[in-house]
Design an enzyme around this catalytic site. Structure first.
Site, short mmCIF file in Angstrom:
data_model
loop_
_atom_site.label_atom_id
_atom_site.label_comp_id
_atom_site.label_asym_id
_atom_site.label_seq_id
_atom_site.Cartn_x
_atom_site.Cartn_y
_atom_site.Cartn_z
N GLY A 29 -42.50 -13.86 10.81
CA GLY A 29 -43.50 -12.88 10.22
C GLY A 29 -45.12 -13.40 11.25
N ASP A 83 -45.92 -20.04 4.69
CA ASP A 83 -44.81 -18.12 4.83
C ASP A 83 -46.38 -17.62 5.37
OD1 ASP A 83 -43.63 -16.50 6.53
OD2 ASP A 83 -42.01 -17.21 4.86
N ASP A 86 -45.79 -10.26 2.67
CA ASP A 86 -46.12 -8.32 2.03
C ASP A 86 -47.39 -8.27 1.34
OD1 ASP A 86 -44.44 -7.62 4.67
OD2 ASP A 86 -43.18 -8.67 3.12
N GLU A 105 -35.91 -17.23 4.48
CA GLU A 105 -37.43 -17.57 3.98
C GLU A 105 -37.54 -18.36 2.45
OE1 GLU A 105 -39.97 -14.00 6.48
OE2 GLU A 105 -39.27 -13.93 4.38
N LYS A 123 -53.49 -8.47 2.20
CA LYS A 123 -51.97 -8.42 1.21
C LYS A 123 -52.69 -9.16 -0.08
CE LYS A 123 -50.13 -7.94 4.79
NZ LYS A 123 -49.75 -8.57 6.07
#
Length: 244
Positions: A29, A83, A86, A105, A123
């Site tokens: 991402g 990482d 969302d 992931e 987020k």
């Protein structure tokens, strides 16, 4: 550009925390890719690490930038993975999979001693669920699997939840594992662990995008180029406005 600058700041900060000799999981991402770019710069300056990617796209980017890669199967455990998310809640629980890479992931995160999450303030949430929950399913009988997911959600207290296969124009989104992504529009998710376990009992479900209390620390980037690290237990409202 403001959100993008925040993601860049978070990625740079995360890369600064990586120590010589570590085994590092590379997330997927936009936020994670900024981390990979910043890590590649440190490697060019002499940092000695080996990395395992959480998507084919992350693998390609790492190879282009000269980041040394090792297959996860060849390692006992990763020291850290970095990482994006969302959504991320104060206890470190996340919804992931907006980029359709949730299975890789989750494998990388589960096999890391700790997970750092790089995000922009948007987020950070008080309660998960506004972002549709991604669920990876097999193409075989996916329609039946969708019905079974909807039935489970109804039994667990949700009503009239929209559960749909994710599409790009007229074609289904295909994961790195040649599976489909199904999105469940929950609205609110207060018991992530319970739902994560229940979803994975449905035949046809490969994995889901709930990462229950998996983040060890959240690196929040800001549009002014600064970033800070907060630990689970943070106040979501304070983090969003930058007072932590």
């Amino acid at each position: 550009m403001s959100a993008e600058q925040a993601k860049i700041a978070a990625g740079i900060y995360a890369a600064s925390l990586i120590e010589d000799g570590q085994k590092v999981g590379l997330g997927s991402g936009t936020s994670a890719w900024h981390f990979i770019r910043a890590l590649a710069k440190r490697i060019g300056e002499g940092l000695n690490v080996v990395c395992s990617p959480a998507s084919s796209t992350s693998r390609k980017l790492a190879l282009e930038l000269g980041v040394p890669l090792v297959e996860l199967d060849e390692l006992d455990e990763l020291d850290v993975c970095v990482d994006g998310a969302d959504e991320i809640a104060p206890d470190g629980s996340m919804i992931k999979g907006g980029g359709a890479n949730l299975l890789w992931e989750k494998i990388i995160a589960t096999n890391s001693a700790k997970m750092l999450t790089v995000v922009d303030p948007s987020k950070v949430v008080t309660t998960l669920g506004a972002f549709p929950l991604p669920i990876e399913v097999t193409p075989a009988y996916y329609g039946t699997t969708i019905k079974n997911i909807a039935s489970l959600l109804e039994r667990m207290g949700w009503s009239n939840v929209r559960v749909e296969r994710r599409m790009t124009e007229s074609s289904p989104v295909i994961t790195d594992n040649d599976n489909y992504i199904v999105d469940a529009h929950l609205g609110t998710l207060t018991q992530p662990l319970e739902l994560a376990i229940a979803l994975n009992q449905i035949p046809g479900v490969v994995e889901n995008g709930i990462f229950p209390a998996m983040s060890s620390g959240v690196i929040v980037g800001r549009e002014d180029g600064t970033a800070s690290l907060v630990e689970p237990g943070f106040n979501a409202d304070e983090v969003r406005v930058g007072s932590q």
